[in-house]
Motif scaffolding. Structure first.
Motif, PDB file in Angstrom:
ATOM      1  N   LYS A   8       0.925  -1.189   0.144  1.00 27.77           N
ATOM      2  CA  LYS A   8      -0.128   0.029  -0.170  1.00 27.77           C
ATOM      3  C   LYS A   8       0.794   1.118   0.002  1.00 27.77           C
ATOM      4  N   TYR A  10       2.091   5.248  -0.242  1.00 25.65           N
ATOM      5  CA  TYR A  10       1.577   6.456   0.162  1.00 25.65           C
ATOM      6  C   TYR A  10       2.513   7.658  -0.485  1.00 25.65           C
ATOM      7  N   ASP A  11       2.174   8.568  -1.055  1.00 29.65           N
ATOM      8  CA  ASP A  11       3.030   9.654  -1.379  1.00 29.65           C
ATOM      9  C   ASP A  11       3.323  10.534  -0.314  1.00 29.65           C
ATOM     10  N   TYR A  12       2.567  10.817   0.590  1.00 30.32           N
ATOM     11  CA  TYR A  12       3.157  11.582   1.798  1.00 30.32           C
ATOM     12  C   TYR A  12       4.080  11.250   2.543  1.00 30.32           C
ATOM     13  N   ILE A  38       2.897  -1.364   4.545  1.00 23.24           N
ATOM     14  CA  ILE A  38       2.566   0.098   4.322  1.00 23.24           C
ATOM     15  C   ILE A  38       3.708   0.769   3.948  1.00 23.24           C
ATOM     16  N   SER A 284      -6.680   2.885  11.821  1.00 22.85           N
ATOM     17  CA  SER A 284      -7.778   3.510  10.778  1.00 22.85           C
ATOM     18  C   SER A 284      -7.812   4.955  10.873  1.00 22.85           C
ATOM     19  N   GLN A 287      -5.158   5.814   7.882  1.00 20.80           N
ATOM     20  CA  GLN A 287      -5.844   5.601   6.804  1.00 20.80           C
ATOM     21  C   GLN A 287      -6.665   6.409   6.425  1.00 20.80           C
ATOM     22  N   ASN A 288      -7.443   7.022   7.358  1.00 16.00           N
ATOM     23  CA  ASN A 288      -8.528   8.163   6.881  1.00 16.00           C
ATOM     24  C   ASN A 288      -7.927   9.391   6.462  1.00 16.00           C
ATOM     25  N   LEU A 290      -4.771   9.569   5.436  1.00 16.56           N
ATOM     26  CA  LEU A 290      -4.056   9.333   3.883  1.00 16.56           C
ATOM     27  C   LEU A 290      -4.817   9.399   2.540  1.00 16.56           C
ATOM     28  N   GLN A 291      -6.014   8.749   3.160  1.00 20.08           N
ATOM     29  CA  GLN A 291      -6.905   8.713   1.895  1.00 20.08           C
ATOM     30  C   GLN A 291      -7.872   9.768   1.633  1.00 20.08           C
ATOM     31  N   SER A 292      -7.659  10.870   2.634  1.00 21.64           N
ATOM     32  CA  SER A 292      -8.569  12.160   2.396  1.00 21.64           C
ATOM     33  C   SER A 292      -8.163  13.069   1.422  1.00 21.64           C
TER      34      SER A 292
END
Length: 292
Positions: A8, A10-12, A38, A284, A287-288, A290-292
């Motif tokens: 999974k 993530y660019d951040y 991750i 959780s 995840q919220n 990172l995906q927002s």
């Protein structure tokens, strides 16, 4: 695909504060990330934070536990006897040569082939300013030099030479490279090793520091005023967290926090496990974010 596992990604940016063996907390968090595949594609590491980041980037599950929880009790890891051998409280040769190349081999192949951009923060001895070095060379010695320099604590270790310039611990110039990361990204994940609300006290060794680094006055001033810069960073982190721009993970149980020179296995193990447990509880929410 990373090490044969679907990741999974993530660019951040993931920003890892230093703190010596307080980074066992960070190591527990990173182990959780590895177990759950991750991968942050942009990692910023300072001092010991850079050290634990390396094993995360190389995808070596369990290695940070072995190196940062099990090995500190070894007299070669840290102790004043090291001063007589190499002028450093921490055994730099043991940490950045014997361990990665002989005792617990570091996976250089995966480290160099990963898509992760890894920025290691060091501090220039000449200017006292932070320098952000990206490990973009396929060179084992250079990779370990970056980690050694970032973890070379003034007064407890000598400076490290890289490409003709001399560097010390990245925490002197920039303990938490938030501004550097947010120049490119609008969000970031930050792992701290101090409890929330902590503020660094003023330096008590000003006269000695000025004498010790009398030929490098800008570095001496950076070291003396480090607490002001660090505390301003923490104030900024509080503000950005309220604005939803950063996700902060920090120890919330003061009784478990260890000192940067802690060497007792049970204390280190408890802090490591706490980091792992805390991120599992907050995953959780992460995840919220990172995906927002």
């Amino acid at each position: 695909m990373f090490n044969g596992i679907i990741m999974k990604n993530y660019d951040y940016p993931l920003i890892l504060e230093g703190g010596g063996l307080r980074c066992t907390f960070t190591a527990g968090i990173l182990e959780y990330f590895l177990k759950n595949s991750i991968q942050f594609l942009n990692v910023y590491g300072v001092s010991a934070g850079a050290g634990v980041a390396a094993s995360y980037i190389s995808g070596q599950r369990g290695r940070n536990f072995r190196v940062n929880v099990q090995m500190p009790s070894d007299p070669r890891f840290a102790g004043f006897r090291n001063f007589f051998k190499e002028g450093s409280f921490f055994g730099m040769n043991f940490l950045y040569n014997e361990i990665p190349n002989k005792i617990d081999p570091f996976d250089y192949e995966t480290y160099f082939s990963t898509p992760v951009s890894f920025t290691v923060v060091v501090t220039s001895l000449d200017t006292g300013k932070p320098v952000y070095l990206t490990n973009n060379k396929n060179d084992k010695n250079y990779a370990m030099k970056l980690l050694t320099a970032s973890g070379s604590i003034p007064l407890l270790a000598p400076p490290i030479e890289i490409d003709g310039s001399w560097y010390y611990d990245g925490g002197v110039g920039d303990s938490i490279p938030l501004d550097q990361a947010l120049e490119t990204y609008d969000k970031a994940v930050v792992i701290l090793t101090r409890k929330r609300g902590y503020r660094k006290k003023a330096q008590k060794m000003k006269p000695y520091i000025k004498y010790k680094f009398r030929h490098f006055p800008e570095f001496a001033q950076a070291l003396i005023s480090r607490n002001d810069k660090y505390n301003s960073l923490l104030d900024k982190i509080d503000l950005l967290e309220k604005q939803g721009r950063i996700f902060v993970i920090a120890p919330e149980k003061p009784e478990l926090i260890v000192g940067r020179m802690e060497r007792k296995f049970l204390r280190l193990e408890a802090f490591y496990n706490y980091g792992h447990e805390l991120i599992s509880e907050r995953y959780s929410d992460l995840q919220n974010f990172l995906q927002s």
